[in-house]
Design an enzyme around this catalytic site. Structure first.
Site, PDB file in Angstrom:
ATOM      1  N   ASN A  89       3.820  65.460  70.684  1.00 34.77           N
ATOM      2  CA  ASN A  89       3.252  65.436  72.182  1.00 34.77           C
ATOM      3  C   ASN A  89       2.212  64.256  72.037  1.00 34.77           C
ATOM      4  O   ASN A  89       1.465  63.583  72.998  1.00 34.77           O
ATOM      5  CB  ASN A  89       2.886  66.621  72.452  1.00 34.77           C
ATOM      6  N   TYR A 155       1.427  51.470  77.574  1.00 31.48           N
ATOM      7  CA  TYR A 155       1.875  52.716  77.797  1.00 31.48           C
ATOM      8  C   TYR A 155       3.214  52.664  78.396  1.00 31.48           C
ATOM      9  O   TYR A 155       4.061  53.663  78.030  1.00 31.48           O
ATOM     10  CB  TYR A 155       0.781  53.603  78.702  1.00 31.48           C
ATOM     11  N   LYS A 159       6.461  54.703  76.520  1.00 31.29           N
ATOM     12  CA  LYS A 159       6.763  56.069  76.955  1.00 31.29           C
ATOM     13  C   LYS A 159       8.448  55.704  77.562  1.00 31.29           C
ATOM     14  O   LYS A 159       9.138  56.677  77.402  1.00 31.29           O
ATOM     15  CB  LYS A 159       6.103  56.349  78.241  1.00 31.29           C
ATOM     16  N   ILE A 188      -1.473  65.127  85.159  1.00 30.36           N
ATOM     17  CA  ILE A 188      -1.499  66.546  84.689  1.00 30.36           C
ATOM     18  C   ILE A 188      -2.986  66.516  84.419  1.00 30.36           C
ATOM     19  O   ILE A 188      -3.494  65.620  83.968  1.00 30.36           O
ATOM     20  CB  ILE A 188      -0.723  66.960  83.589  1.00 30.36           C
ATOM     21  N   THR A 190      -5.727  66.808  82.366  1.00 34.31           N
ATOM     22  CA  THR A 190      -6.187  66.875  81.019  1.00 34.31           C
ATOM     23  C   THR A 190      -7.172  65.754  80.766  1.00 34.31           C
ATOM     24  O   THR A 190      -7.425  64.847  81.865  1.00 34.31           O
ATOM     25  CB  THR A 190      -5.042  66.715  79.925  1.00 34.31           C
TER      26      THR A 190
HETATM   27  N1  LIG Z   1      -1.943  64.197  81.342  1.00 30.78           N
HETATM   28  C1  LIG Z   1      -1.392  63.319  82.186  1.00 30.78           C
HETATM   29  O1  LIG Z   1      -1.399  63.094  83.322  1.00 30.78           O
HETATM   30  C2  LIG Z   1      -0.045  62.988  81.307  1.00 30.78           C
HETATM   31  C3  LIG Z   1       1.052  62.380  82.042  1.00 30.78           C
HETATM   32  C4  LIG Z   1       2.092  62.076  81.349  1.00 30.78           C
HETATM   33  C5  LIG Z   1       2.161  62.151  80.069  1.00 30.78           C
HETATM   34  N2  LIG Z   1       1.196  62.521  79.427  1.00 30.78           N
HETATM   35  C6  LIG Z   1       1.438  62.492  77.781  1.00 30.78           C
HETATM   36  O2  LIG Z   1       1.124  63.823  77.291  1.00 30.78           O
HETATM   37  C7  LIG Z   1       0.568  63.854  76.096  1.00 30.78           C
HETATM   38  C8  LIG Z   1      -0.749  64.657  75.890  1.00 30.78           C
HETATM   39  O3  LIG Z   1      -1.791  64.282  76.499  1.00 30.78           O
HETATM   40  P1  LIG Z   1      -2.689  64.950  77.362  1.00 30.78           P
HETATM   41  O4  LIG Z   1      -2.502  64.904  78.814  1.00 30.78           O
HETATM   42  O5  LIG Z   1      -2.648  66.496  76.965  1.00 30.78           O
HETATM   43  O6  LIG Z   1      -4.105  64.170  76.871  1.00 30.78           O
HETATM   44  P2  LIG Z   1      -5.175  64.858  76.074  1.00 30.78           P
HETATM   45  O7  LIG Z   1      -6.075  63.627  75.729  1.00 30.78           O
HETATM   46  O8  LIG Z   1      -5.710  65.986  76.098  1.00 30.78           O
HETATM   47  O9  LIG Z   1      -4.259  64.920  74.546  1.00 30.78           O
HETATM   48  C9  LIG Z   1      -3.728  64.166  73.690  1.00 30.78           C
HETATM   49  C10 LIG Z   1      -4.195  64.732  72.288  1.00 30.78           C
HETATM   50  O10 LIG Z   1      -3.392  63.761  71.448  1.00 30.78           O
HETATM   51  C11 LIG Z   1      -4.246  63.772  70.231  1.00 30.78           C
HETATM   52  N3  LIG Z   1      -4.309  62.404  69.728  1.00 30.78           N
HETATM   53  C12 LIG Z   1      -4.474  61.058  70.263  1.00 30.78           C
HETATM   54  N4  LIG Z   1      -4.127  60.371  69.092  1.00 30.78           N
HETATM   55  C13 LIG Z   1      -3.419  60.792  67.846  1.00 30.78           C
HETATM   56  C14 LIG Z   1      -3.004  60.585  66.851  1.00 30.78           C
HETATM   57  N5  LIG Z   1      -2.789  59.193  66.500  1.00 30.78           N
HETATM   58  N6  LIG Z   1      -2.588  61.382  65.919  1.00 30.78           N
HETATM   59  C15 LIG Z   1      -2.442  62.909  66.220  1.00 30.78           C
HETATM   60  N7  LIG Z   1      -3.103  63.261  67.464  1.00 30.78           N
HETATM   61  C16 LIG Z   1      -3.545  62.222  68.378  1.00 30.78           C
HETATM   62  C17 LIG Z   1      -5.855  63.706  70.809  1.00 30.78           C
HETATM   63  O11 LIG Z   1      -6.734  64.021  69.907  1.00 30.78           O
HETATM   64  C18 LIG Z   1      -5.481  64.826  72.041  1.00 30.78           C
HETATM   65  O12 LIG Z   1      -5.615  66.249  71.517  1.00 30.78           O
HETATM   66  C19 LIG Z   1       0.390  62.345  75.701  1.00 30.78           C
HETATM   67  O13 LIG Z   1       1.449  61.799  74.951  1.00 30.78           O
HETATM   68  C20 LIG Z   1       0.476  61.648  76.982  1.00 30.78           C
HETATM   69  O14 LIG Z   1       0.727  60.269  76.940  1.00 30.78           O
HETATM   70  C21 LIG Z   1      -0.083  63.107  79.893  1.00 30.78           C
END
Ligand SMILES: NC(=O)c1ccc[n+]([C@@H]2O[C@H](COP(=O)([O-])OP(=O)(O)OC[C@H]3O[C@@H](n4cnc5c(N)ncnc54)[C@H](O)[C@@H]3O)[C@@H](O)[C@H]2O)c1
Length: 250
Positions: A89, A155, A159, A188, A190
């Site tokens: 994730n 991105y 993805k 979402i 975050t």
């Molecule tokens: N929030 C949204 O709107 C959304 C939408 C679509 C997809 N996503 C995806 O969901 C996933 C989680 O993101 P989120 O929204 O919880 O954001 P977030 O920034 O809260 O969480 C991302 C986490 O990944 C960790 N991270 C970053 N680089 C890393 C690495 N090299 N190794 C290990 N950990 C690492 C960060 O420290 C953080 O804890 C991501 O892949 C993001 O692309 C998020």
């Protein structure tokens, strides 16, 4: 409990979606390994799980580093005697610029974390899942892995890659009873969307750009991840589940 006795790894487990999933997994009886590049927030997730009586361990991991991912899997199997679920994730966004203005370094970083990180997770986890008689891998793609958007080339590409890597792994390891699915979240609430929130002009539009006219919560994504991780999804593999309030149809 839907994951009783299972061991699960959640990468990016310190962040919004990862934390919600880690806590949800633990509530359903799983032993959870929280992997994150940020030790403070990763340890915080572990404390939250301990507070509710769950079992969890933090492993400081950069998912783009082969050696670190290998060690994450080794540590997990040593600590909990096996592995059943991997939630790939961890992810980052890229600065919102046109492709011509995106540096090669930033392209590499985004693709290394968002796409290569998923590949490394699969590469090192699969042998352990085979030993366990099967398992479930869930990869975090995005609405932006299904649909192009201006100014997020790395991105978008990373993805989209996650979706076909998911199908590929589903095909390669289905015969070992390993299911591999992706989720495609919309907007979402975050940290990753902090920049968008600060944009007074765009935010009212972005935050309502789906059928439900609101953004989603990490807990709503965690529910979908739990379903894919559990036996309830026993005949689902190679799928990409949108968790986007109808964002793709909008
Ligand atoms: N929030 C949204 O709107 C959304 C939408 C679509 C997809 N996503 C995806 O969901 C996933 C989680 O993101 P989120 O929204 O919880 O954001 P977030 O920034 O809260 O969480 C991302 C986490 O990944 C960790 N991270 C970053 N680089 C890393 C690495 N090299 N190794 C290990 N950990 C690492 C960060 O420290 C953080 O804890 C991501 O892949 C993001 O692309 C998020």
């Amino acid at each position: 409990m839907r994951l009783l006795g299972k061991t699960a790894i959640v990468t990016g487990g310190g962040g919004g979606i990862g934390r919600a999933a880690a806590i949800r997994f633990a509530k359903e009886g799983a032993q959870v390994v929280v992997a994150d590049i940020d030790a403070n927030i990763g340890e915080e997730t572990v404390s939250l799980i301990h507070e509710i009586g769950g079992q969890a361990l933090f492993v400081n991991t950069d998912v783009s580093d082969s050696q670190q991912v290998k060690e994450l899997i080794q540590l997990t199997t040593r600590q909990f005697e096996g592995l059943n679920i991997l939630f790939n994730n961890a992810g980052i966004s890229n600065s919102e610029v046109r492709s011509v203005d995106l540096s090669e370094e930033e392209w590499d970083r985004v693709v290394d974390i968002n796409l290569k990180g998923v590949f490394l997770g699969i590469k090192y986890a699969v042998p352990e899942l085979i030993k366990a008689g099967g398992g479930s891998i869930i990869n975090t793609s995005s609405l932006l892995g299904l649909k192009g958007q201006k100014f997020v080339s790395a991105y978008n590409a990373s993805k989209a890659g996650v979706i076909l890597l998911t199908q590929n792994a589903a095909l390669e390891y289905g015969k070992y009873n390993i299911r591999v699915n992706a989720i495609a979240p919309g907007v979402i609430d975050t940290k990753i969307i902090d920049n968008w929130k600060q944009n007074e002009r765009k935010w009212p539009i972005i935050s309502r750009a789906n059928a439900l006219r609101r953004i989603g919560t990490p807990a709503e994504v965690a529910n979908a991840v739990l379903f894919l991780a559990s036996e309830e999804a026993s005949f689902i593999t190679g799928a990409t589940l949108s968790v986007d309030g109808g964002g793709l149809t909008f």
